[in-house]
Write an enzyme that holds these catalytic residues in place. Structure first.
Site, PDB file in Angstrom:
ATOM      1  CE  LYS A 106       9.446  -3.819   1.010  1.00 21.04           C
ATOM      2  NZ  LYS A 106       9.736  -2.700   0.107  1.00 21.04           N
ATOM      3  CG  PHE A 302      13.465   4.555   4.634  1.00 22.22           C
ATOM      4  CD1 PHE A 302      12.865   3.293   4.632  1.00 22.22           C
ATOM      5  CD2 PHE A 302      14.825   4.617   4.379  1.00 22.22           C
ATOM      6  CE1 PHE A 302      13.611   2.127   4.397  1.00 22.22           C
ATOM      7  CE2 PHE A 302      15.579   3.465   4.135  1.00 22.22           C
ATOM      8  CZ  PHE A 302      14.962   2.225   4.148  1.00 22.22           C
ATOM      9  CG  PHE A 382      -4.041  -0.779   9.016  1.00 21.95           C
ATOM     10  CD1 PHE A 382      -3.416   0.339   8.495  1.00 21.95           C
ATOM     11  CD2 PHE A 382      -3.478  -2.026   8.771  1.00 21.95           C
ATOM     12  CE1 PHE A 382      -2.264   0.223   7.731  1.00 21.95           C
ATOM     13  CE2 PHE A 382      -2.319  -2.147   8.007  1.00 21.95           C
ATOM     14  CZ  PHE A 382      -1.726  -1.026   7.501  1.00 21.95           C
ATOM     15  CD1 TRP A 410      -3.640  -2.769   0.841  1.00 23.84           C
ATOM     16  CD2 TRP A 410      -5.642  -3.770   0.922  1.00 23.84           C
ATOM     17  NE1 TRP A 410      -3.445  -4.117   0.632  1.00 23.84           N
ATOM     18  CE2 TRP A 410      -4.654  -4.757   0.670  1.00 23.84           C
ATOM     19  CE3 TRP A 410      -6.971  -4.173   1.004  1.00 23.84           C
ATOM     20  CZ2 TRP A 410      -4.958  -6.112   0.524  1.00 23.84           C
ATOM     21  CZ3 TRP A 410      -7.288  -5.532   0.840  1.00 23.84           C
ATOM     22  CH2 TRP A 410      -6.272  -6.481   0.607  1.00 23.84           C
TER      23      TRP A 410
END
Lengths: 557, 557
Positions: A106, A302, A382, A410
């Site tokens: 990660k 999850f 995205f 983001w």
């Protein structure tokens, strides 16, 4: 060139943690500084805030994740920032990252881009030492067990039946299966053993489910460490070390206060696995956030089949926490993958696969509807998403009457989550909720598992291995039958077969084995192989990490 | 009833660490708070203070210790407090306790009685996380080594010849000798391994010998982790993980500031073993103390044959530190034990045994005289000491012209160390010192060991096992011959046989094996079995530890 997370983080202007604490109306005695931008909240704080009104709790969950990740933590941070932008007092409640995956794949786990919690280089490494304290407590107990056997074994512990394992906050596959105590009488009693990663320790689950320090001690005293030669369970209280282990956790139990890149307060505390444990930050942290904010944004590990189910059936039951709304995060890429597109083709537009993949989202929505909670679908954008794809998702949601919001947190921080924040607030204000849980504690263990499998996974039913059947009978006899069940299932599929993407049908769930986490207060049901000690990849993230000559940190992302 | 250390500590009035820092003329940017009574000093501080005058360095060492301990840390703290009482600005520089022994036998290691460093419950447990960071860095490296082998072993590391071990900050004998990597290809490559306690990690020694973060990185890159199939050394730099390991130590390298029970500033930082490592707190901590105080009181592990020799031959050489005086701590009880009295008769007056035991003190005095340093003998009082015994010691010292002071710092704090403080200051002010080291770096490894054995231990010479002889040749060929030597010898005797108390004569030292600590920058010479992972006793100290319902800590002492 796109900046990395650490570059963005290093450009951020952090406020002194004193200002963040004061913004939450905390007095000096309510917190302790850990450096200038981190703090631990007093363990007396929750009691002191008892009369504050409760903020609204927003749970962020997701569709069945893909190996790339759907950006659930990033959306959680972004939503908190966006709520602040629209004038709401929001507090974020997150899990602490584990060092192992940070060094492995990660590289970092504190949100991303302009929706991060800071200081990310501390949060991703040792932070305030909570995971290290858990490691110490876990391994102190392990050493006491082997020492007890070595020093005469008064309790008659069978070295072949010790369930409690040592832990390390590291990805270290060579420690998965080991033999200890070799080399003669000076080196203990030989037996098979293995290390788990620290976040898989029962003590981590306990820290996250404890309501205060004395409850922590009580839960620790109830850890079942293995069996005697007569196959009777042995508990920590038999070894009389619960006091020392609690002492080792006296600071770790205090929640940590930090801030996001936009100075939104974030409480980061605890982080158990979401398969063999319940995958949520601590009850103490969430309850503190509830008393400090109008809105609390928190996440569970999850997809909704694992994290949200355990949040709602285990965590909020143990902590007496109300949930007001759920955000279900999905990405165009992941939906296409659930629709059958292979991993290396996800950047190509594919409306047919996208629509097929929506079935996975549909099942998770039905689960949240079963729980009776209002929800908003969040599509985490995205750069490769096409307009046609985005339109297709919006149309799909509108046809079904689902609220959906695009987020771009983001790249844009809170600004990119304003639509989501507004829709979540509207959804909560409507107040349409009729919460119920999937099972009752009075249900037998078998019925609990069957209800989860049918209602949450969409399975036809549950099969038990002969070992699991024997365990079911034994566990009910021990009085463990009234505990909740913690399902350890692959996160990649709604079924117990990671290859079955989308919305599999006509399957059964096979319970291979049960594991008693009596201290944490749940029975783990293992379906298939669950890895509790990850390995490192061929090129670990650590190879890119460095501190340059002028003291700059590189390689965390 | 005599109060326990933790009871005394809990009654103390600690000043906010801000006041302690301000008392040292530190600016806000020079330190970071860790709670209200602990701080980490900036890694830029030493550079900033470069032009400050140097304080006088007082090294506290001891006669050969007995299992009961001579109270060296307590005298160190008491002397610092006493110097303050007589108007001198003193800073104490100590080692950090290891959690393993705290949970095992010791129950605590932060001085004692009214000469403690505080908050003792934090210092004895996780403190500011330095030992945990070292554990993480050590085990990250170990995981990278096994991962490298598992992923194809490009460097050709021979799994049978890996020298670098995993560590845990725990007394856990069952981990001394283990087999890892069992269970098939998913679980790594099987090999023999073992855990050391964290303070025995080479990374701990490196942290304590590094002069700054870049020096730390350079030393880490030089750790020799094992050998290839061609028997060539493999270094950390070959694995390219020195950057990540340094990053994991970015905060651990910063010295910790706390205070004593009388509010004297204490810098506590690092704590390597005094046998397989050099047994002193960090160079950065000591040098910072030198820039902040008129007098620095620091200690080294075990007796003068081990701790003081390494302080003077290894630490002060690497750190370019001047030593101004030495305090040699002895107790009536320990002197009687060196004179032949068995452990259970030490409370009875026995002048004959006392005089015989003085021979041990005499040898350590001669060692300090060899180094050319002025010294004061400190007799650390115990309630069972008789007037006759105390008089006998004083007479013995007077006959030989040695300065001696009685101290009662456990019971009386700084007040009980005023005589010692005055005599130390007088001794330093006389300025009679002509420092020289026992060996030069240009001496061969064999000559270095021989010089230490003859000059410091009083041995006739050194014998080398056939393995050690082969290693000597190999090490010189590798270019490691110019490193200092770190002797790993029993602390209980001047010889390498722990049963030979007093001042043994006519013995030789046998070097069984050498170990290259190339990163730390010394060659370890092993004489006899040196335990690098302690075990727990039948009734570990942990059994008495607890946090009561009102949050009070008990059982640390």
């Amino acid at each position: 060139m796109v900046k990395t997370d650490i570059e963005i983080a290093q450009e951020a202007r952090l406020k002194p943690i004193k200002e963040i604490a004061e913004g939450l109306n905390l007095a000096e005695a309510d917190w302790e500084p850990y450096g200038h931008t981190k703090a631990k909240l007093s363990d007396k704080l929750l009691e002191k805030l008892a009369d504050n009104p409760n903020g609204k709790v927003i749970l962020v969950t997701a569709i069945s994740p893909t190996p790339a990740g759907e950006g659930k933590s990033t959306v959680t941070v972004g939503l908190g920032q966006a709520l602040n932008k629209i004038g709401k007092k929001a507090v974020i409640a997150l899990r602490e990252p584990s060092l192992g995956p940070v060094m492995g794949i990660k590289g970092g786990a504190a949100g991303g881009g302009y929706s991060q919690v800071l200081p990310m280089e501390d949060i991703n490494l040792h932070f305030t030492g909570d995971l290290h304290a858990i490691t110490s407590a876990n391994n102190a107990l392990a050493a006491m067990i082997d020492n007890h056997i070595h020093q005469g074994n008064e309790l008659g512990i069978d070295p072949r039946r010790i369930e409690f394992k040592r832990v390390m906050d590291m990805n270290d596959r060579a420690l998965r299966q080991i033999v200890i105590g070799l080399g003669g009488p000076l080196r203990g009693v030989p037996r098979e053993d293995g290390f788990n990663i620290t976040v898989a320790s029962e003590i981590m689950a306990i820290l996250c489910l404890a309501t205060d320090l004395q409850d922590l001690k009580k839960r620790i005293s109830n850890i079942m460490i293995g069996y005697t030669y007569q196959e009777e369970p042995v508990y920590v209280r038999d070894l009389k070390v619960e006091g020392a282990l609690t002492l080792l956790l006296k600071d770790a139990i205090k929640p940590n206060l930090v801030q996001t890149i936009e100075n939104t307060p974030a409480i980061i505390h605890g982080g158990p696995f979401a398969n063999i444990a319940h995958g949520c930050n601590s009850i103490i942290a969430t309850k503190t956030a509830v008393k400090l904010g109008e809105y609390v944004v928190t996440e569970a590990g999850f997809g909704a089949d694992l994290g949200a189910e355990k949040f709602l059936d285990i965590k909020t039951r143990a902590g007496n926490i109300d949930t007001d709304a759920v955000v279900i995060v999905a990405t165009v890429r992941a939906l296409k993958m659930h629709g059958g597109v292979p991993k290396n083709n996800l950047t190509e537009e594919n409306l047919e696969a996208l629509r097929a993949g929506m079935e996975n989202l549909q099942k998770h929505i039905e689960t949240i509807q079963y729980f009776g909670l209002p929800f908003v679908v969040a599509i985490n954008k995205f750069p490769t998403d096409t307009v046609n794809e985005v339109n297709a998702i919006e149309a799909w949601c509108e046809q079904r009457g689902y609220t959906v919001a695009m987020t771009d947190v983001w790249a844009k921080g809170g600004e990119g989550g304003i639509e989501l924040a507004q829709k979540v607030v509207q959804t909560i204000e409507k107040g349409e909720k009729s919460f119920k849980r999937v099972y009752e504690l009075e249900d037998s263990l078998e019925i609990k598992m069957t209800k989860i499998a049918r209602t949450v996974y969409g399975a036809d039913g549950v099969e038990f291995s002969s070992k699991a059947k024997k365990q079911l009978a034994f566990f009910e006899k021990q009085g463990w039958g009234e505990l909740p069940v913690c399902m350890a299932k692959t996160q990649y599929s709604l079924s117990d077969n990671p290859a079955l993407l989308g919305r599999p049908k006509g399957f059964t769930i096979t319970i291979r084995e049960l594991r008693p986490s009596i201290g944490a207060g749940f029975i783990v049901a293992l379906t298939g192989d669950i890895m509790t000690m990850p390995g490192l990849p061929k090129s670990p993230a650590a190879l890119k990490m460095d501190v340059t000559e002028d003291g700059k940190i590189v390689g965390l992302f």
